[in-house]
Scaffold this active site. Structure first.
Site, PDB file in Angstrom:
ATOM      1  N   GLU A 115       0.854  -1.196   0.000  1.00  0.00           N
ATOM      2  CA  GLU A 115       0.000   0.000   0.000  1.00  0.00           C
ATOM      3  C   GLU A 115       0.880   1.233   0.000  1.00  0.00           C
ATOM      4  O   GLU A 115       1.972   1.192   0.558  1.00  0.00           O
ATOM      5  CB  GLU A 115      -0.850   0.044   1.295  1.00  0.00           C
ATOM      6  CG  GLU A 115      -1.478  -1.272   1.657  1.00  0.00           C
ATOM      7  CD  GLU A 115      -2.037  -1.323   3.088  1.00  0.00           C
ATOM      8  OE1 GLU A 115      -1.795  -0.387   3.879  1.00  0.00           O
ATOM      9  OE2 GLU A 115      -2.709  -2.306   3.396  1.00  0.00           O
ATOM     10  N   LYS A 117       2.149   4.637   1.557  1.00  0.00           N
ATOM     11  CA  LYS A 117       2.090   5.128   2.928  1.00  0.00           C
ATOM     12  C   LYS A 117       1.654   6.588   2.878  1.00  0.00           C
ATOM     13  O   LYS A 117       2.420   7.479   2.506  1.00  0.00           O
ATOM     14  CB  LYS A 117       3.434   4.987   3.624  1.00  0.00           C
ATOM     15  CG  LYS A 117       3.352   5.388   5.080  1.00  0.00           C
ATOM     16  CD  LYS A 117       4.552   4.925   5.860  1.00  0.00           C
ATOM     17  CE  LYS A 117       4.361   5.228   7.324  1.00  0.00           C
ATOM     18  NZ  LYS A 117       4.284   6.683   7.579  1.00  0.00           N
ATOM     19  N   ASP A 119       0.674  10.251   3.929  1.00  0.00           N
ATOM     20  CA  ASP A 119       1.240  11.149   4.917  1.00  0.00           C
ATOM     21  C   ASP A 119       0.137  12.050   5.450  1.00  0.00           C
ATOM     22  O   ASP A 119      -0.043  13.174   5.009  1.00  0.00           O
ATOM     23  CB  ASP A 119       2.352  11.969   4.252  1.00  0.00           C
ATOM     24  CG  ASP A 119       3.324  12.527   5.270  1.00  0.00           C
ATOM     25  OD1 ASP A 119       3.192  12.187   6.458  1.00  0.00           O
ATOM     26  OD2 ASP A 119       4.199  13.307   4.870  1.00  0.00           O
ATOM     27  N   TYR A 225      -8.879   7.459   3.629  1.00  0.00           N
ATOM     28  CA  TYR A 225      -8.621   6.149   3.013  1.00  0.00           C
ATOM     29  C   TYR A 225      -8.460   5.137   4.127  1.00  0.00           C
ATOM     30  O   TYR A 225      -7.698   5.373   5.070  1.00  0.00           O
ATOM     31  CB  TYR A 225      -7.318   6.166   2.220  1.00  0.00           C
ATOM     32  CG  TYR A 225      -7.379   6.919   0.915  1.00  0.00           C
ATOM     33  CD1 TYR A 225      -8.059   6.398  -0.169  1.00  0.00           C
ATOM     34  CD2 TYR A 225      -6.731   8.141   0.774  1.00  0.00           C
ATOM     35  CE1 TYR A 225      -8.099   7.073  -1.379  1.00  0.00           C
ATOM     36  CE2 TYR A 225      -6.766   8.824  -0.436  1.00  0.00           C
ATOM     37  CZ  TYR A 225      -7.448   8.286  -1.504  1.00  0.00           C
ATOM     38  OH  TYR A 225      -7.480   8.958  -2.688  1.00  0.00           O
ATOM     39  N   LYS A 316      10.524   3.608   3.269  1.00  0.00           N
ATOM     40  CA  LYS A 316      10.395   5.058   3.104  1.00  0.00           C
ATOM     41  C   LYS A 316      11.037   5.553   1.808  1.00  0.00           C
ATOM     42  O   LYS A 316      12.062   5.025   1.370  1.00  0.00           O
ATOM     43  CB  LYS A 316      11.071   5.770   4.293  1.00  0.00           C
ATOM     44  CG  LYS A 316      10.490   5.407   5.651  1.00  0.00           C
ATOM     45  CD  LYS A 316       9.106   5.997   5.857  1.00  0.00           C
ATOM     46  CE  LYS A 316       9.113   7.434   6.228  1.00  0.00           C
ATOM     47  NZ  LYS A 316       9.105   7.706   7.649  1.00  0.00           N
ATOM     48  N   CYS A 410      19.631  46.502 -11.874  1.00  0.00           N
ATOM     49  CA  CYS A 410      19.881  45.135 -12.341  1.00  0.00           C
ATOM     50  C   CYS A 410      21.324  44.735 -12.036  1.00  0.00           C
ATOM     51  O   CYS A 410      22.247  45.470 -12.394  1.00  0.00           O
ATOM     52  CB  CYS A 410      19.602  45.058 -13.837  1.00  0.00           C
ATOM     53  SG  CYS A 410      20.108  43.489 -14.567  1.00  0.00           S
ATOM     54  N   CYS A 413      23.103  44.421 -15.774  1.00  0.00           N
ATOM     55  CA  CYS A 413      23.338  45.538 -16.698  1.00  0.00           C
ATOM     56  C   CYS A 413      23.235  46.891 -16.013  1.00  0.00           C
ATOM     57  O   CYS A 413      23.507  47.917 -16.632  1.00  0.00           O
ATOM     58  CB  CYS A 413      22.377  45.462 -17.873  1.00  0.00           C
ATOM     59  SG  CYS A 413      20.689  45.896 -17.448  1.00  0.00           S
ATOM     60  N   CYS A 428      14.053  43.951 -14.540  1.00  0.00           N
ATOM     61  CA  CYS A 428      15.103  44.811 -15.073  1.00  0.00           C
ATOM     62  C   CYS A 428      14.520  45.506 -16.294  1.00  0.00           C
ATOM     63  O   CYS A 428      13.883  44.860 -17.129  1.00  0.00           O
ATOM     64  CB  CYS A 428      16.296  43.937 -15.465  1.00  0.00           C
ATOM     65  SG  CYS A 428      17.359  44.702 -16.684  1.00  0.00           S
ATOM     66  N   CYS A 434      20.253  44.355 -21.766  1.00  0.00           N
ATOM     67  CA  CYS A 434      20.731  43.575 -20.618  1.00  0.00           C
ATOM     68  C   CYS A 434      21.257  42.227 -21.103  1.00  0.00           C
ATOM     69  O   CYS A 434      20.539  41.453 -21.743  1.00  0.00           O
ATOM     70  CB  CYS A 434      19.589  43.352 -19.628  1.00  0.00           C
ATOM     71  SG  CYS A 434      20.092  42.314 -18.236  1.00  0.00           S
TER      72      CYS A 434
HETATM   73  C1  9MJ Z   1      -0.463   4.653   5.940  1.00  0.00           C
HETATM   74  N1  9MJ Z   1      -0.069   5.649   6.689  1.00  0.00           N
HETATM   75  O1  9MJ Z   1      -0.789   4.811   4.772  1.00  0.00           O
HETATM   76  C2  9MJ Z   1      -0.553   1.776   7.990  1.00  0.00           C
HETATM   77  N2  9MJ Z   1      -0.553   3.344   6.531  1.00  0.00           N
HETATM   78  O2  9MJ Z   1      -0.731  -0.197   9.348  1.00  0.00           O
HETATM   79  C3  9MJ Z   1      -0.869   2.175   5.894  1.00  0.00           C
HETATM   80  N3  9MJ Z   1      -0.350   3.070   7.829  1.00  0.00           N
HETATM   81  C4  9MJ Z   1      -0.464   1.082   9.246  1.00  0.00           C
HETATM   82  N4  9MJ Z   1      -0.888   1.211   6.805  1.00  0.00           N
HETATM   83  C5  9MJ Z   1      -0.552  -0.555  10.643  1.00  0.00           C
HETATM   84  N5  9MJ Z   1      -1.153   2.059   4.576  1.00  0.00           N
HETATM   85  C6  9MJ Z   1      -0.170   0.553  11.337  1.00  0.00           C
HETATM   86  C7  9MJ Z   1      -0.124   1.601  10.438  1.00  0.00           C
END
Ligand code: 9MJ
Length: 670
Positions: A115, A117, A119, A225, A316, A410, A413, A428, A434
């Site tokens: 999946e 990750k 943020d 999600y 990461k 400038c 020039c 400028c 220039c």
């Molecule tokens: C994120 N942040 O997208 C988990 N997460 O699974 C996904 N976080 C997660 N899974 C277990 N896709 C703990 C956190």
């Protein structure tokens, strides 16, 4: 007149229908009815509930509005702890993770659910008999904050589960995020209102969800999600993580479209690369991918170490933001004279490369972020865009950090620098006097999308101007091999190659030539439209503002800029020299208005076409009177989808814009 009994029945019908359309829209990404029809259903329900307030229930789709502000959030204890994830920063760490699992489970190959990750902010949603009763933040994993009123305002979170078969108690876990586009819009509004802006979508999502006044949360573009479950009672879920996610989806919870089941380390690493390549196109920030052992029985065997499961890991991506020191601010002069302040930085590894320069955009941005020379700053590099200074770590400011002010003259020039009231950029006023502007104009002339002079890079242009070998773009065509061969790091062979490339570039197309002149406001698309409209360069040069305004997509500002350009004697001189040097193009057949079968239609092209290049397709469409733009909106008539389309295809589906494959496009062009 409706009776109370009739009202009750209709209210139920409307709720079912609205929930069904929510599901199609948010989960399936396939709405069946237009927004107007949806709004009509919702309004009808609102009216009935207003007339019969006794019928209002908390899971009614009308109940997404904010509630009265809270004094503080209540504490929520998580029955099943909300875990964090261990991180892997390279392939070795992913292999080690996989090896540990293979050893423990005595298997050769493990199946993982992979999946992105996200943020954002981890959230727990509690459903009792299918009704959302509580939303909570992760907090420290064992207890978080009760943000029920806030999560209720998020449209992608169902207030009531869809379909049947869900457990009596179902705790859904996932991430609340703010999309990149939502974030940009929010910051614009905040700025316009003179309110605080957010540093990134994650902070904006967190700040929005942790509002005591849910009316504020309701105005923020948040999305949800799901990626797992917590507490489950009174029912059984599937035995694989990926199947549980599918169940959640059937019950109306949105899943990330990039979810995939993969095999072994190889499958994981391929997935990583694939998502990393897509990272910039996604409309939300991700900081890596997550691999989870798919089988729940296997997950149980693996168990946990302190707060994190042994059966999952976050792989990461290289960080896109890092901290470094701002050593100095220089000013660069662009083709149109715009002065850009550039940050010179202590080298820092960010977004996968070492960065030493970053843009500071303009004076207003510097003032807004209060950036001073000597400051510790956060630098962001995302994808291929120019690195920028995002913010200052004020707590680390040292005495003697100096404020920056745009120079009055400038730096190249010495001409006066002016800033018009309605412009962010200071410019400028030296024009082609220039040297910086001349160099940029020549670089633009030679660029791939302009005259496409192979081998004439930025450095070479600078050398040629510095050595006094050329003064403007037309002088390029007077260069002799020996002039060039005398330059630093220029071998005989490369000198000949350049002369050959210049020769070759003499045969071009009218739209490229128009674009290469670097007329302000005239980009590639406008150049193409102008070429098609006028058919000859002479006709364009002689055109007046009132005629230019009639060209599609040319407004008064563009028209004025074009007239202004041709009015300047030195521009006409360079053009004459260029034409004398033998620049030519094939005649253009202007399609008569009556044959412009696609007049007023707006197209967007995404992906690779097999029978022609994108540029060729664009030119053909424009010749038929169509407009071709770069981004999909409600105003787009058609999105042409080739091989490996980007996110524009998805956007088109979401907005219900008609999608054409290559065959359909060719048929339309006939
Ligand atoms: C994120 N942040 O997208 C988990 N997460 O699974 C996904 N976080 C997660 N899974 C277990 N896709 C703990 C956190």
């Amino acid at each position: 007149m409706t009776t109370a009994a009739e009202a009750k029945k209709r209210v139920q019908q409307l709720r079912d229908e609205i929930n069904h359309h929510n599901y199609l829209y948010y989960v399936e990404d396939a709405p069946e009815i237009p927004d107007s029809e949806y709004d009509r259903l919702l309004r009808e329900l609102q009216a009935l509930e207003q007339e019969y307030p006794d019928l209002i229930t908390t899971d009614s789709p009308t109940q997404r509005v904010g509630a009265a502000p809270l004094k503080a959030f209540a504490e929520v204890k998580h029955k099943v702890p909300m875990l964090s994830l261990n991180n892997a920063f390279d392939e070795q760490e992913v292999s080690d993770f996989d090896r540990r699992i293979c050893e423990k489970l005595e298997r050769k190959e493990i199946t993982y659910a992979a999946e992105p990750k996200l943020d954002g902010l981890a959230i727990s949603l509690l459903y009792e008999d299918g009704v959302l009763v509580r939303g909570a933040t992760r907090g420290d994993g064992s207890s978080g904050e009760d943000v029920t009123q806030n999560v209720r305002t998020i449209e992608t979170i169902p207030l009531k589960l869809h379909g049947k078969g869900f457990p009596q108690t179902l705790e859904v876990r996932g991430e609340v995020i703010m999309t990149k586009s939502g974030f940009n819009k929010l910051n614009e509004t905040q700025r316009a209102k003179g309110e605080k802006t957010f540093a990134n979508p994650r902070n904006a999502a967190a700040g929005s969800l942790r509002q005591l006044d849910s009316n504020i949360t309701a105005t923020r573009p948040l999305e949800f999600y799901s990626y797992g479950v917590g507490q489950v009672t009174g029912g059984k879920l599937a035995s694989r993580h990926s199947d549980i996610l599918k169940q959640l989806r059937d019950w109306g919870l949105r899943l990330n479209p990039e979810l995939k089941v993969v095999k072994g380390v190889k499958g994981c690493l391929e997935y990583y690369q694939n998502i990393l390549n897509k990272r910039e196109q996604l409309n939300y920030d991700i900081d890596g991918v997550v691999y989870k052992v798919d089988g729940l029985a296997e997950q149980d065997v693996m168990g946990f170490v302190s707060r994190a499961p042994r059966w999952a890991i976050a792989h990461k991506f290289p960080a896109q933001e890092e901290m470094t020191t701002l050593l100095a601010i220089d000013v660069q002069v662009g083709r149109t004279g715009a002065l850009t302040p550039v940050a010179r930085l202590e080298p820092v590894f960010v977004g996968g490369v070492t960065v030493t320069n970053a843009t500071l955009h303009n004076q207003d941005e510097i003032d807004r972020k209060d950036v001073r020379v000597g400051d510790t700053v956060i630098v962001r590099r995302a994808g291929d865009v120019i690195p920028e200074v995002v913010s200052v770590v004020t707590s680390k400011r040292k005495k003697g950090a100096r404020k920056f002010k745009m120079p009055a003259h400038c730096p190249v020039c010495g001409s006066e620098v002016l800033r018009l009231d309605d412009e962010a950029a200071a410019r400028c006023t030296g024009g082609l006097f220039c040297e910086a502007q001349r160099k940029e104009a020549i670089k633009h002339f030679a660029a791939r999308k302009a005259m496409d002079i192979d081998g004439l890079g930025d450095k070479l242009v600078e050398q040629l101007v510095d050595e006094g070998l050329i003064h403007d773009a037309a002088d390029l065509f007077t260069l002799k091999k020996d002039d060039v061969a005398g330059l630093e790091r220029m071998a005989d062979k490369s000198a000949q190659n350049l002369i050959d490339a210049l020769d070759k570039s003499r045969s071009t197309t009218l739209d490229r030539f128009i674009f290469s002149l670097g007329i302000r406001q005239v980009g590639e698309t406008t150049a193409r439209t102008l070429a098609q409209h006028f058919g000859s360069f002479d006709a364009l040069m002689k055109s007046k503002e009132d005629e230019l305004i009639n060209v599609s997509d040319v407004g008064p500002i563009v028209a004025e800029s074009i007239c202004h350009f041709f009015h300047e004697k030195h521009n006409r001189d360079v053009i004459n020299k260029l034409l004398k040097a033998g620049i030519s193009w094939p005649d253009i057949e202007v399609t008569p208005k009556s044959k412009q079968t696609l007049a007023e239609k707006t197209f967007v092209i995404t992906g690779t076409l097999s029978s022609m290049g994108r540029d060729e397709a664009k030119a053909k469409l424009i010749a038929l009177g169509a407009k071709v733009t770069g981004s999909v909106s409600k105003k787009t008539d058609y999105v042409v989808v080739g091989e490996n389309p980007g996110s524009k295809a998805t956007k088109a589906e979401q907005l219900g814009v008609e999608i054409l494959d290559e065959d359909k496009l060719l048929a339309l062009m006939k």
